[in-house]
Scaffold this active site. Structure first.
Site, PDB file in Angstrom:
ATOM      1  N   GLY A 208      27.515  76.854   4.085  1.00 21.07           N
ATOM      2  CA  GLY A 208      26.179  76.368   3.728  1.00 21.07           C
ATOM      3  C   GLY A 208      25.310  76.250   4.961  1.00 21.07           C
ATOM      4  N   ASN A 209      24.207  75.545   4.838  1.00 13.55           N
ATOM      5  CA  ASN A 209      23.377  75.282   6.014  1.00 13.55           C
ATOM      6  C   ASN A 209      22.672  73.934   5.847  1.00 13.55           C
ATOM      7  OD1 ASN A 209      20.655  75.750   4.761  1.00 13.55           O
ATOM      8  ND2 ASN A 209      21.552  77.774   4.419  1.00 13.55           N
TER       9      ASN A 209
END
Ligand code: C5P
Length: 400
Positions: A208-209
């Site tokens: 993810g980020n």
């Protein structure tokens, strides 16, 4: 713009309450219907007689009338209003609004109000600057309320600083601008992508980020407030939408976001691509949780995701607008311009991670907007809600 508008004016216990008399007079002169709701402390500063005479309406303060037991329905009042203005708003009222402490008629009315709410704080400079007040104001902003920032000047304490309630004519102007703005995007359909994407590794892990989705959600609220019908395709975020004209579609991966975006884009007038879409995903997704004991060292093979922005840029018809974002760490403007061309955007919003307070997770952002005509405009560091307004104003300029 204020003619026949139903306005609830909330008044609280501040010396600036005298300015409420001028606000009522201006609203009534412009044809608005005004219902005053005052807190018990507010009555110490200005009399209900003055307020009812000016507003041509009995003033409401208690849940029911002591004289005949008549119930004052905050629910009916909330539904009646086209806007609620709380001026002056003390630190105490702002704190109660931010936390739902419904112990007076003004706060219950606020909680029942579906219309836009405007808050004009008034207090001493240190009270205004206190992190508690600032955090409460941020909460109110995040709920979609409009804060009319106080100005700097001499305060009731004779100290000089920020905390003076804005002048009545400025407050009235804000309301008028809002009602004008409410129609700017009416009958327009806007598609917005927001938040991160999660790319599954196994049933419990993902790539993810740090994107929080705050910028995209703020854009959705502003577009809806300007009358647009908004579809918000949201990656995994812990945010909620407030405006009834926002349809939210939750997705997890870049592929899911892509599928929704290409399906919905032909029906829309504009797309703002704000999501931080993962560029890669694991080629394989393990069906069972990968066990450390069993596998030891592992390598993830990553394959590229589809570029949603580029796909919509290609699909774009003459009368459609596509706007994107760029986050660059070096040669920012040149890279953003290149991206604008490559993805066929009409304009691009550039933010750099190097600016204090800008970008992921923060409530503030500092952007530069570059359009395809080559016009470059730098904006100062602002709350994401206000940045959203700058971006949507640019969109409106191109769309209508
Ligand atoms: O190429 P880059 O990721 O820097 O481009 C950023 C812009 O492209 C943003 O507007 C982002 O939402 C969009 N984008 C997208 N799909 C991708 C990657 C980026 O829509 N797969």
């Amino acid at each position: 713009m204020l003619k026949d508008k139903n306005i609830i004016l909330g008044i609280t216990g501040s010396i600036a309450a005298y300015k409420a008399a001028y606000i009522i007079r201006a609203l009534v002169k412009k044809g608005a219907k005004v219902q005053v709701v005052i807190t018990p402390a507010g009555k110490e500063f200005i009399t209900p007689l003055t307020l009812s005479t000016l507003s041509r309406n009995p003033v409401i303060s208690e849940f029911f009338s002591n004289r005949d037991g008549t119930w004052n329905s905050h629910v009916d009042l909330g539904l009646w209003s086209d806007a609620m203005l709380i001026a002056p708003a003390t630190a105490a009222t702002i704190g109660k609004m931010a936390n739902g402490i419904a112990d007076n008629m003004l706060i219950t009315t606020y909680l029942s109000c579906k219309a836009p709410v405007f808050v004009a704080p008034a207090m001493d400079l240190d009270m205004f600057a206190h992190p508690t007040t600032q955090e409460n104001l941020d909460r109110l902003r995040s709920f979609g309320n409009h804060i009319i920032e106080p100005s700097e000047g001499e305060l009731a304490s004779h100290l000089i600083g920020k905390g003076r309630m804005e002048e009545p004519d400025v407050i009235i102007q804000r309301l008028e601008d809002f009602f004008v703005g409410q129609q700017e995007l009416s009958k327009k359909k806007v598609l917005i992508t927001a938040g991160p994407t999660y790319e599954k590794i196994d049933p419990v892990r993902f790539i993810g980020n740090y994107s929080s989705g705050k910028m995209g959600f703020a854009l959705a609220e502003v577009c809806a407030q300007k009358g647009a019908e908004v579809t918000l395709i949201a990656g995994p975020v812990s945010l909620s939408v407030h405006h009834p004209n926002i349809r939210r579609i939750d997705v997890e991966s870049a592929e899911e976001m892509y599928q929704q975006a290409v399906k919905l884009f032909p029906e829309t007038d504009a797309a703002i691509l704000c999501a931080a879409v993962a560029d890669y995903r694991p080629q394989e997704q393990a069906e069972e949780k990968i066990k450390r004991e069993a596998t030891g060292e592992i390598a993830l093979h990553l394959v590229p995701n589809k570029d949603i922005a580029a796909a919509l840029g290609k699909m774009k018809k003459k009368n459609q607008i596509v706007a994107g974002f760029a986050l660059e760490t070096q040669d920012a403007v040149a890279h953003a311009q290149e991206k604008l061309q490559r993805k066929n955007f009409d304009f691009i919003v550039l933010n750099t991670l190097t600016d204090e307070g800008a970008g992921f997770k923060h409530d503030t952002n500092k952007v530069t907007i570059i359009d395809k005509q080559g016009i470059i405009k730098d904006y100062p560091l602002k709350q994401k809600q206000t940045v959203a307004l700058d971006i949507v104003n640019k969109l409106t300029e191109l769309l209508v």
